[in-house]
Design a protein around this motif. Sequence first.
Motif, PDB file in Angstrom:
ATOM      1  N   LEU A 167       0.835  -1.206   0.000  1.00  0.00           N
ATOM      2  CA  LEU A 167       0.000   0.000   0.000  1.00  0.00           C
ATOM      3  C   LEU A 167       0.867   1.252   0.000  1.00  0.00           C
ATOM      4  CD1 LEU A 167      -3.127   0.554   0.211  1.00  0.00           C
ATOM      5  CD2 LEU A 167      -2.733   0.969   2.645  1.00  0.00           C
ATOM      6  N   MET A 168       1.880   1.257   0.876  1.00  0.00           N
ATOM      7  CA  MET A 168       2.773   2.411   0.957  1.00  0.00           C
ATOM      8  C   MET A 168       3.529   2.614  -0.357  1.00  0.00           C
ATOM      9  SD  MET A 168       5.919   3.071   3.610  1.00  0.00           S
ATOM     10  CE  MET A 168       6.893   1.758   2.843  1.00  0.00           C
ATOM     11  N   ALA A 169       4.087   1.516  -0.901  1.00  0.00           N
ATOM     12  CA  ALA A 169       4.812   1.606  -2.171  1.00  0.00           C
ATOM     13  C   ALA A 169       3.895   2.029  -3.299  1.00  0.00           C
ATOM     14  CB  ALA A 169       5.466   0.257  -2.489  1.00  0.00           C
ATOM     15  N   GLY A 170       2.636   1.533  -3.272  1.00  0.00           N
ATOM     16  CA  GLY A 170       1.676   1.910  -4.303  1.00  0.00           C
ATOM     17  C   GLY A 170       1.354   3.391  -4.277  1.00  0.00           C
ATOM     18  N   TYR A 171       1.167   3.955  -3.066  1.00  0.00           N
ATOM     19  CA  TYR A 171       0.927   5.390  -2.951  1.00  0.00           C
ATOM     20  C   TYR A 171       2.129   6.180  -3.471  1.00  0.00           C
ATOM     21  CZ  TYR A 171      -3.192   4.651   0.014  1.00  0.00           C
ATOM     22  OH  TYR A 171      -4.418   4.294   0.496  1.00  0.00           O
ATOM     23  N   ALA A 172       3.340   5.725  -3.111  1.00  0.00           N
ATOM     24  CA  ALA A 172       4.549   6.432  -3.525  1.00  0.00           C
ATOM     25  C   ALA A 172       4.731   6.376  -5.036  1.00  0.00           C
ATOM     26  CB  ALA A 172       5.771   5.838  -2.820  1.00  0.00           C
ATOM     27  N   LEU A 173       4.542   5.191  -5.617  1.00  0.00           N
ATOM     28  CA  LEU A 173       4.670   5.059  -7.072  1.00  0.00           C
ATOM     29  C   LEU A 173       3.648   5.930  -7.796  1.00  0.00           C
ATOM     30  CD1 LEU A 173       5.208   1.187  -7.448  1.00  0.00           C
ATOM     31  CD2 LEU A 173       6.920   2.985  -7.756  1.00  0.00           C
ATOM     32  N   GLY A 174       2.405   5.908  -7.306  1.00  0.00           N
ATOM     33  CA  GLY A 174       1.353   6.691  -7.940  1.00  0.00           C
ATOM     34  C   GLY A 174       1.591   8.182  -7.864  1.00  0.00           C
ATOM     35  N   GLY A 175       2.311   8.618  -6.823  1.00  0.00           N
ATOM     36  CA  GLY A 175       2.554  10.042  -6.653  1.00  0.00           C
ATOM     37  C   GLY A 175       3.736  10.568  -7.434  1.00  0.00           C
ATOM     38  N   TYR A 176       4.655   9.674  -7.841  1.00  0.00           N
ATOM     39  CA  TYR A 176       5.913  10.162  -8.413  1.00  0.00           C
ATOM     40  C   TYR A 176       6.271   9.571  -9.777  1.00  0.00           C
ATOM     41  CZ  TYR A 176       6.526  11.918  -3.686  1.00  0.00           C
ATOM     42  OH  TYR A 176       6.335  12.564  -2.498  1.00  0.00           O
ATOM     43  N   TYR A 180       1.723   4.821 -16.925  1.00  0.00           N
ATOM     44  CA  TYR A 180       2.059   3.509 -17.470  1.00  0.00           C
ATOM     45  C   TYR A 180       3.278   2.892 -16.787  1.00  0.00           C
ATOM     46  CZ  TYR A 180      -1.460   3.858 -21.117  1.00  0.00           C
ATOM     47  OH  TYR A 180      -2.650   3.943 -21.775  1.00  0.00           O
ATOM     48  N   HIS A 181       4.196   3.711 -16.274  1.00  0.00           N
ATOM     49  CA  HIS A 181       5.328   3.169 -15.519  1.00  0.00           C
ATOM     50  C   HIS A 181       4.840   2.453 -14.258  1.00  0.00           C
ATOM     51  CE1 HIS A 181       8.590   5.989 -17.421  1.00  0.00           C
ATOM     52  NE2 HIS A 181       7.891   5.309 -18.310  1.00  0.00           N
ATOM     53  N   VAL A 182       3.833   3.046 -13.616  1.00  0.00           N
ATOM     54  CA  VAL A 182       3.250   2.410 -12.425  1.00  0.00           C
ATOM     55  C   VAL A 182       2.623   1.069 -12.787  1.00  0.00           C
ATOM     56  CG1 VAL A 182       1.478   2.607 -10.632  1.00  0.00           C
ATOM     57  CG2 VAL A 182       2.836   4.606 -11.268  1.00  0.00           C
ATOM     58  N   VAL A 183       1.870   1.037 -13.876  1.00  0.00           N
ATOM     59  CA  VAL A 183       1.202  -0.192 -14.303  1.00  0.00           C
ATOM     60  C   VAL A 183       2.216  -1.284 -14.621  1.00  0.00           C
ATOM     61  CG1 VAL A 183      -0.286  -1.232 -16.067  1.00  0.00           C
ATOM     62  CG2 VAL A 183      -0.831   1.032 -15.143  1.00  0.00           C
ATOM     63  N   TYR A 184       3.264  -0.937 -15.364  1.00  0.00           N
ATOM     64  CA  TYR A 184       4.273  -1.926 -15.737  1.00  0.00           C
ATOM     65  C   TYR A 184       5.036  -2.424 -14.506  1.00  0.00           C
ATOM     66  CZ  TYR A 184       3.419  -0.281 -20.507  1.00  0.00           C
ATOM     67  OH  TYR A 184       2.832   0.061 -21.708  1.00  0.00           O
ATOM     68  N   ALA A 185       5.320  -1.519 -13.571  1.00  0.00           N
ATOM     69  CA  ALA A 185       6.021  -1.919 -12.344  1.00  0.00           C
ATOM     70  C   ALA A 185       5.168  -2.893 -11.538  1.00  0.00           C
ATOM     71  CB  ALA A 185       6.347  -0.680 -11.506  1.00  0.00           C
ATOM     72  N   ASN A 186       3.868  -2.602 -11.420  1.00  0.00           N
ATOM     73  CA  ASN A 186       2.976  -3.490 -10.677  1.00  0.00           C
ATOM     74  C   ASN A 186       2.844  -4.853 -11.348  1.00  0.00           C
ATOM     75  OD1 ASN A 186       2.503  -1.535  -8.758  1.00  0.00           O
ATOM     76  ND2 ASN A 186       0.603  -0.811  -9.676  1.00  0.00           N
ATOM     77  N   MET A 187       2.782  -4.878 -12.679  1.00  0.00           N
ATOM     78  CA  MET A 187       2.675  -6.147 -13.388  1.00  0.00           C
ATOM     79  C   MET A 187       3.944  -6.983 -13.211  1.00  0.00           C
ATOM     80  SD  MET A 187       1.386  -6.912 -17.279  1.00  0.00           S
ATOM     81  CE  MET A 187       2.510  -5.742 -18.037  1.00  0.00           C
ATOM     82  N   THR A 188       5.098  -6.333 -13.229  1.00  0.00           N
ATOM     83  CA  THR A 188       6.361  -7.039 -13.010  1.00  0.00           C
ATOM     84  C   THR A 188       6.399  -7.655 -11.616  1.00  0.00           C
ATOM     85  OG1 THR A 188       7.520  -5.518 -14.502  1.00  0.00           O
ATOM     86  CG2 THR A 188       8.869  -6.787 -12.979  1.00  0.00           C
ATOM     87  N   MET A 189       5.958  -6.895 -10.617  1.00  0.00           N
ATOM     88  CA  MET A 189       5.929  -7.401  -9.240  1.00  0.00           C
ATOM     89  C   MET A 189       4.992  -8.601  -9.116  1.00  0.00           C
ATOM     90  SD  MET A 189       8.017  -5.615  -7.428  1.00  0.00           S
ATOM     91  CE  MET A 189       8.849  -4.032  -7.401  1.00  0.00           C
ATOM     92  N   ALA A 190       3.868  -8.577  -9.812  1.00  0.00           N
ATOM     93  CA  ALA A 190       2.920  -9.695  -9.751  1.00  0.00           C
ATOM     94  C   ALA A 190       3.537 -10.966 -10.326  1.00  0.00           C
ATOM     95  CB  ALA A 190       1.638  -9.333 -10.503  1.00  0.00           C
ATOM     96  N   VAL A 191       4.298 -10.835 -11.410  1.00  0.00           N
ATOM     97  CA  VAL A 191       4.971 -11.995 -11.995  1.00  0.00           C
ATOM     98  C   VAL A 191       6.031 -12.523 -11.037  1.00  0.00           C
ATOM     99  CG1 VAL A 191       6.451 -12.778 -13.877  1.00  0.00           C
ATOM    100  CG2 VAL A 191       4.519 -11.258 -14.362  1.00  0.00           C
TER     101      VAL A 191
END
Length: 495
Positions: A167-176, A180-191
């Motif tokens: 949650l904390m990392a998601g808020y930070a990524l979304g803010g900075y 699409y960088h956020v989306v790709y980062a989240n998809m990589t983490m899921a894999v």
Amino acid sequence: MVKCLQKPENMEKIKLKLSAFLIQIIATSCICFLACQTGFACAWPSGTIHMFQSNDTVLSTPMTTFEVSLLGSLGNVGALAATPFCGYAFNNFGRKYASILFGLPYVINWAIISLAKGVPWILLAVTIAGVGIAGQNASLIFISEISHDSIRGGMTALSASGYFLGLMAGYALGGYLPYYHVVYANMTMAVIAMVLLMLLPESPVFLVLVGKTEAAAKSIAFYNKVEPTSKEVEGEIKRIRIQLDPRLEKILEAEQDPEALSQLLAENGKTEEIAKPHSESAWKLFRESKSSKRAMVIILVLMVSSILMGAPVMQIYAEPLFQEAVPTMSANECSIYLAIVLLVASVICVLVVDKFGRKNLMILTSLGSGVCNVLLGTQLHLKWASPWFTVFLIYAFNFLFTLGCGVIPFILTAEVFLPEVRSFCNSVVMSSLWVSLFVLLFIFNPIMELIGLGPVFYCFSGVCFFLAIFSYIALPETKGLSADAIQALFLKKKA
């Protein structure tokens, strides 16, 4: 009788070594990385809603207010729809492969979001992510079955830390970062989360349940850093078989002498039969289990009450409250600080839950949360203190809630039920979670308009104090106990 079950004759109990402790922490962290994906998914809408509603949206058309409300709620719908399947998956595919399976919805979610421009596709994606959220909650079973009894509570609570870290990392990524960088980062983490799960051996409890004794011995040896042929492994397999023995409750309920357990272990032919899959359904086994039925009532009260304490509402309304109290700070920064508070509280819970116990933490944090709700209610109602005090109360409530009553019901759900009904019971409890969450959010606005926001928090405080009293009267202490010893507690007339 509990002592007898914890230390029966001819069974060498595995002692927790430092190397085993490290292995179990690493394995638990791999499983908890799945919980991080839930944090990423839940944090993502907060950083995108404003852009989705604007004329500069990346979507084909801006989202309407109704569509935005769906964006925040459809994940719960997906989780509720998938929860009944969780029990089936964890009982039939295994704890490991079911956890991997429930990591897949996160990958699909981010893949759709990365490609889609239409609003319906985005809403479909968050609904699919809810399926992963349901599976992540059920993966607590995996953690509880690979952890030593002395640290099982802390290891299970680590899943909450994983969620809040996400949650904390998601808020930070979304803010900075760009969208699409956020989306790709989240998809990589899921894999990565799915790959990490593939590296772990299956739960030994599940392997014994399906009759794979040799594989169970190797799994026990891996998680406890002992030889597969050692007496400790042999004793652990016997303990698991006892938990699966349909005669266990009769022995406990009748409070027979210690010789009964020794006789049970001596019946080698029968114990081998116990290792085979039960032909009865989990529902039938649950109906016949007095300890599981009594545990179910207690856990349902704990889970539903923890939701009705107001934490979801507090977090939803945190942003406007923050804007009123500290208008000079951005809502994104306040959200990150709130996530840090939740993460710190969950880590402290990991460290203390096996020392102070589940019951004591439930009582103390329920009382503390009740006091915070009373003060916050009077502050919102009467405006008797500085707006900064509102911020302090929001952080204090969320800290206390997460320290105990926001995490412990999940720990208990993973540890108090018999292994053969554990997945089924988890599904029932998680269904109650999603239903109570939906009901709370559905009725909150009408009630707030009827009586005001301040008095609503008085109601929340009443639930907090009720939960403290209920925990004191009905909740047994389960720290450090094996599954069979826990069943004895729930068979007593008074917990």
